[in-house]
Scaffold this motif. Structure first.
Motif, mmCIF file in Angstrom:
data_model
loop_
_atom_site.group_PDB
_atom_site.id
_atom_site.type_symbol
_atom_site.label_atom_id
_atom_site.label_comp_id
_atom_site.label_asym_id
_atom_site.label_seq_id
_atom_site.Cartn_x
_atom_site.Cartn_y
_atom_site.Cartn_z
ATOM 1 N N LEU A 54 31.376 29.256 32.333
ATOM 2 C CA LEU A 54 31.309 28.055 32.965
ATOM 3 C C LEU A 54 30.493 27.172 32.381
ATOM 4 C CD1 LEU A 54 33.469 28.659 36.479
ATOM 5 C CD2 LEU A 54 34.378 28.479 33.960
ATOM 6 N N ALA A 55 29.398 27.397 32.737
ATOM 7 C CA ALA A 55 28.009 26.697 32.067
ATOM 8 C C ALA A 55 27.589 26.495 30.373
ATOM 9 C CB ALA A 55 26.612 27.616 32.149
ATOM 10 N N SER A 56 29.005 27.320 29.661
ATOM 11 C CA SER A 56 28.689 27.851 28.117
ATOM 12 C C SER A 56 29.436 26.979 27.099
ATOM 13 C CB SER A 56 27.782 29.114 27.630
ATOM 14 O OG SER A 56 29.054 29.482 28.214
ATOM 15 N N ARG A 57 30.537 26.328 28.700
ATOM 16 C CA ARG A 57 32.120 25.746 27.826
ATOM 17 C C ARG A 57 32.538 24.628 28.194
ATOM 18 N NH1 ARG A 57 36.839 30.138 26.201
ATOM 19 N NH2 ARG A 57 37.552 27.536 26.002
ATOM 20 N N THR A 58 33.303 24.294 27.356
ATOM 21 C CA THR A 58 33.962 23.044 28.540
ATOM 22 C C THR A 58 35.317 23.692 28.524
ATOM 23 O OG1 THR A 58 32.890 20.793 26.872
ATOM 24 C CG2 THR A 58 35.137 20.776 27.979
ATOM 25 N N LEU A 59 35.351 23.877 29.699
ATOM 26 C CA LEU A 59 36.969 24.519 30.576
ATOM 27 C C LEU A 59 38.292 23.328 30.239
ATOM 28 C CD1 LEU A 59 37.750 26.806 31.730
ATOM 29 C CD2 LEU A 59 37.813 25.094 34.450
ATOM 30 N N GLU A 60 38.832 23.607 29.731
ATOM 31 C CA GLU A 60 40.249 23.149 28.679
ATOM 32 C C GLU A 60 41.347 22.856 29.895
ATOM 33 O OE1 GLU A 60 41.051 23.025 25.183
ATOM 34 O OE2 GLU A 60 39.101 22.898 24.509
ATOM 35 N N HIS A 61 41.623 24.724 30.037
ATOM 36 C CA HIS A 61 42.458 24.520 31.456
ATOM 37 C C HIS A 61 41.913 25.671 31.894
ATOM 38 C CE1 HIS A 61 43.805 26.237 26.984
ATOM 39 N NE2 HIS A 61 43.725 27.422 28.225
ATOM 40 N N ASP A 62 42.826 26.362 33.942
ATOM 41 C CA ASP A 62 42.837 27.624 33.954
ATOM 42 C C ASP A 62 43.469 27.944 35.633
ATOM 43 O OD1 ASP A 62 42.175 25.646 36.412
ATOM 44 O OD2 ASP A 62 39.759 25.436 35.593
ATOM 45 N N VAL A 63 43.807 28.726 35.296
ATOM 46 C CA VAL A 63 44.705 28.272 36.826
ATOM 47 C C VAL A 63 44.417 29.730 38.118
ATOM 48 C CG1 VAL A 63 46.782 29.880 36.902
ATOM 49 C CG2 VAL A 63 46.735 29.584 34.312
ATOM 50 N N ILE A 64 44.596 28.911 38.702
ATOM 51 C CA ILE A 64 43.922 29.060 39.963
ATOM 52 C C ILE A 64 45.741 29.988 41.294
ATOM 53 C CG2 ILE A 64 43.494 28.557 42.544
ATOM 54 C CD1 ILE A 64 41.745 27.461 40.663
ATOM 55 N N LEU A 65 45.282 30.984 41.398
ATOM 56 C CA LEU A 65 45.895 31.800 41.682
ATOM 57 C C LEU A 65 46.146 32.034 43.091
ATOM 58 C CD1 LEU A 65 46.702 35.071 39.424
ATOM 59 C CD2 LEU A 65 47.646 32.703 39.563
ATOM 60 N N THR A 66 46.725 32.318 44.139
ATOM 61 C CA THR A 66 46.664 31.862 45.538
ATOM 62 C C THR A 66 47.162 33.280 46.678
ATOM 63 O OG1 THR A 66 45.539 29.268 45.334
ATOM 64 C CG2 THR A 66 46.617 30.568 47.303
ATOM 65 N N ARG A 67 46.720 33.946 46.660
ATOM 66 C CA ARG A 67 47.906 34.753 48.047
ATOM 67 C C ARG A 67 48.504 33.952 49.161
ATOM 68 N NH1 ARG A 67 45.500 40.527 48.960
ATOM 69 N NH2 ARG A 67 44.341 39.455 50.370
ATOM 70 N N ASP A 68 49.498 34.864 50.004
ATOM 71 C CA ASP A 68 50.073 34.543 51.120
ATOM 72 C C ASP A 68 48.844 33.810 52.569
ATOM 73 O OD1 ASP A 68 50.059 36.976 51.565
ATOM 74 O OD2 ASP A 68 52.411 36.463 52.180
ATOM 75 N N ASP A 69 47.845 34.518 52.232
ATOM 76 C CA ASP A 69 47.079 34.303 53.472
ATOM 77 C C ASP A 69 45.787 33.939 53.051
ATOM 78 O OD1 ASP A 69 45.555 36.068 51.416
ATOM 79 O OD2 ASP A 69 44.704 37.642 52.739
ATOM 80 N N GLY A 70 45.845 32.842 51.946
ATOM 81 C CA GLY A 70 44.521 31.819 51.940
ATOM 82 C C GLY A 70 43.776 32.702 50.297
ATOM 83 N N LEU A 71 43.464 34.030 50.290
ATOM 84 C CA LEU A 71 42.729 34.248 49.457
ATOM 85 C C LEU A 71 42.974 33.412 47.643
ATOM 86 C CD1 LEU A 71 41.836 38.274 49.342
ATOM 87 C CD2 LEU A 71 42.691 36.870 47.182
ATOM 88 N N ARG A 72 42.079 33.188 46.966
ATOM 89 C CA ARG A 72 42.010 32.615 45.778
ATOM 90 C C ARG A 72 41.855 33.295 44.881
ATOM 91 N NH1 ARG A 72 39.999 26.459 46.207
ATOM 92 N NH2 ARG A 72 38.168 27.866 47.070
ATOM 93 N N LEU A 73 42.189 33.321 43.114
ATOM 94 C CA LEU A 73 41.063 34.080 42.632
ATOM 95 C C LEU A 73 41.768 32.617 41.196
ATOM 96 C CD1 LEU A 73 43.605 37.032 41.669
ATOM 97 C CD2 LEU A 73 40.686 36.580 42.592
ATOM 98 N N PHE A 74 40.052 32.651 40.212
ATOM 99 C CA PHE A 74 40.220 31.790 38.942
ATOM 100 C C PHE A 74 40.474 32.390 37.919
ATOM 101 C CE2 PHE A 74 38.192 29.419 35.981
ATOM 102 C CZ PHE A 74 37.553 28.415 35.673
ATOM 103 N N LEU A 75 41.220 31.984 37.711
ATOM 104 C CA LEU A 75 42.171 33.090 35.531
ATOM 105 C C LEU A 75 41.122 31.507 34.627
ATOM 106 C CD1 LEU A 75 42.788 35.315 34.486
ATOM 107 C CD2 LEU A 75 45.546 34.118 35.146
ATOM 108 N N MET A 76 40.649 32.188 33.883
ATOM 109 C CA MET A 76 40.297 31.203 32.782
ATOM 110 C C MET A 76 40.158 32.889 31.371
ATOM 111 S SD MET A 76 36.286 30.973 32.978
ATOM 112 C CE MET A 76 36.373 29.881 30.984
#
Length: 249
Positions: A54-76
């Protein structure tokens, strides 16, 4: 190296929501050059390869995955390998910063573009560390929030020997005091900071005050109450306490 096709990342994420244990949803995000990347990724709970990417590039798109209990994952996209993606935990939102103290980041991992292999890696490697770290943060936050409202000041009292004394039954407050030179009296709930070196004493008080302020506790200094000479104390008078137990908000 340019990002993967946005549709490829979104399609991959869609398959993960079906394969990962539990009920998951996804949010595909596309960004422009004017978006605040730091704000968009501030919850990514990683100090390793995902943070570096993340520090070395410009992020063009990503995905946030969210479980039903609120836990989240970041995907790039993986910046160096077309056949891989990066996935990281996301820290719980609206949580006191102090609750993360002493908790190691559950750093993200590189995963194969094969959804089944990626699911196995996430399930066996990332999620256990994520859930362990999250439990620690939630426990810390519960202790911080459990203190009754209204008593959010720690009183440091000057003794006759120029030491400073404080009294607390709160574990996190005690940890701050001990970590900044106060010595615990095992026969009481008092913590004493020596006045032998006044410069060091002042430095310790400032450092402790900064740490306590981070968990919502102010610090005041008071002189010990004057003790009347024997035989002159009014009948029924009770010696004033030198310090009170500290509780937070």
């Amino acid at each position: 190296m340019p990002d993967h096709d946005p549709d490829e990342l979104d399609s991959f994420a869609a398959i993960l929501t079906q394969l990962l244990p539990g009920a998951w949803t996804r949010e595909f995000r596309q960004h422009t050059a004017h978006d605040d990347q730091h704000f968009l990724t501030s919850d990514v709970w990683d100090m390793n390869q995902v943070a570096e990417a993340l520090a070395s590039r410009t992020l063009e798109h990503d995905v946030i995955l969210t479980r039903d209990d609120g836990l989240r994952l970041f995907l790039m996209d993986h910046p160096r390998h077309d056949e891989e993606f990066l996935v990281a935990s996301m820290a719980p939102a609206n949580t006191h910063t102090e609750a993360f103290r002493g908790v190691r980041e559950p750093d993200g991992i590189a995963i194969s573009a094969d959804p089944e292999q990626a699911t196995e890696a996430i399930t066996t490697s990332l999620l256990p560390r994520y859930e362990s770290a999250l439990a620690q943060v939630q426990d810390n936050a519960a202790r911080i929030n459990s203190r009754p409202a209204g008593a959010d000041t720690l009183v440091l009292t000057w003794t006759d020997t120029a030491d400073l004394s404080a009294t607390t039954e709160e574990r996190d407050v005690a940890e701050v005091l001990v970590g900044n030179g106060f010595v615990h009296d095992p026969e009481s709930t008092s913590y004493v900071l020596s006045g032998d070196d006044t410069a060091q004493q002042a430095q310790s008080v400032r450092a402790a005050g900064t740490r306590l302020a981070a968990i919502g506790i102010g610090v005041v200094l008071r002189h010990a109450p004057h003790r009347a000479s024997p035989g002159t104390m009014p009948v029924g008078a009770t010696p004033q306490a030198s310090a009170r137990t500290v509780r937070s908000r």
